[in-house]
Write a protein that holds these residues in place. Structure first.
Motif, PDB file in Angstrom:
ATOM      1  N   HIS A  62       8.466  -5.411   0.100  1.00  0.00           N
ATOM      2  CA  HIS A  62       7.611  -4.470  -0.619  1.00  0.00           C
ATOM      3  C   HIS A  62       6.197  -4.436  -0.042  1.00  0.00           C
ATOM      4  O   HIS A  62       5.764  -5.380   0.601  1.00  0.00           O
ATOM      5  CB  HIS A  62       7.458  -4.901  -2.088  1.00  0.00           C
TER       6      HIS A  62
ATOM      7  N   MET B 119       9.604  -9.330  -2.510  1.00  0.00           N
ATOM      8  CA  MET B 119       9.774  -9.247  -3.958  1.00  0.00           C
ATOM      9  C   MET B 119      11.043  -9.994  -4.308  1.00  0.00           C
ATOM     10  O   MET B 119      12.122  -9.646  -3.822  1.00  0.00           O
ATOM     11  CB  MET B 119       9.897  -7.777  -4.359  1.00  0.00           C
TER      12      MET B 119
ATOM     13  N   HIS C 178       4.704  -7.996   0.654  1.00  0.00           N
ATOM     14  CA  HIS C 178       5.235  -9.215   0.020  1.00  0.00           C
ATOM     15  C   HIS C 178       6.750  -9.146  -0.025  1.00  0.00           C
ATOM     16  O   HIS C 178       7.326  -8.063   0.103  1.00  0.00           O
ATOM     17  CB  HIS C 178       4.668  -9.407  -1.393  1.00  0.00           C
TER      18      HIS C 178
ATOM     19  N   MET D 104       4.133  -0.415  -6.182  1.00  0.00           N
ATOM     20  CA  MET D 104       4.794  -1.038  -5.053  1.00  0.00           C
ATOM     21  C   MET D 104       5.755  -0.062  -4.408  1.00  0.00           C
ATOM     22  O   MET D 104       6.388   0.732  -5.078  1.00  0.00           O
ATOM     23  CB  MET D 104       5.554  -2.279  -5.504  1.00  0.00           C
TER      24      MET D 104
HETATM   25 CU   LIG Z   1       6.920  -5.833  -5.098  1.00  0.00          CU
END
Ligand SMILES: [Cu+2]
Length: 143
Positions: free
Chosen positions: A74, A109, A107, A85
């Motif tokens: 993400h 997720m 990141h 996101m």
């Molecule tokens: Cu995320």
């Protein structure tokens, strides 16, 4: 205490060997960590720095972990002042380039933890690259 159980100690020593294996594969991972969340939270975020040590580009396609139902790539996006996101289908690493996953940006997720993760707990996330390379990476759970 559960930490002292011999099988568990054994698992931790096995995990500590993981980073060495990652480097042999041509992509190294530094500073891999996951933010601890309160119990009951169904999503966690993982961060890391990827480095491509080869002269070819490397493409991160997916990630998975036995600790979560699903792991997605993400990116945090701000639109009209609201943070949201977006799913990233892949991350391309140019030859010798680094790519940073950090709070406020890209990141991993981590969806639906299968057990509660506390600061200090071991966690392995497998990074899947184009060409079939799968890197198991030891992430540190931090406060
Ligand atoms: Cu995320």
């Amino acid at each position: 205490m559960r930490w002292r159980h011999p099988v568990f100690v054994c698992l931790i020593s096995a995990l500590s060997l993981v980073p060495a294996a990652s480097e042999e594969a041509g992509v190294s991972v530094r500073d891999a960590w996951v933010r601890e969340t309160p119990p009951g939270v169904t999503m966690m975020a993982g961060y890391m720095e990827l480095r491509n040590n080869t002269s070819r580009s490397q493409v991160l396609l997916a990630a998975s972990s036995s600790g979560f139902d699903r792991v997605m790539i993400h990116r945090t996006v701000v639109k009209d002042g609201m943070a949201g996101m977006a799913h990233a289908s892949q991350i391309e690493l140019a030859p010798s380039a680094s790519f940073i996953f950090a709070p406020g940006g890209y990141h991993l997720m981590l969806m639906n933890p299968r057990r509660t993760l506390r600061a200090g707990d071991p966690l392995v996330i497998n990074l899947e690259f184009r060409g079939g390379l799968v890197l198991p990476v030891a992430f540190q759970v931090r406060k």
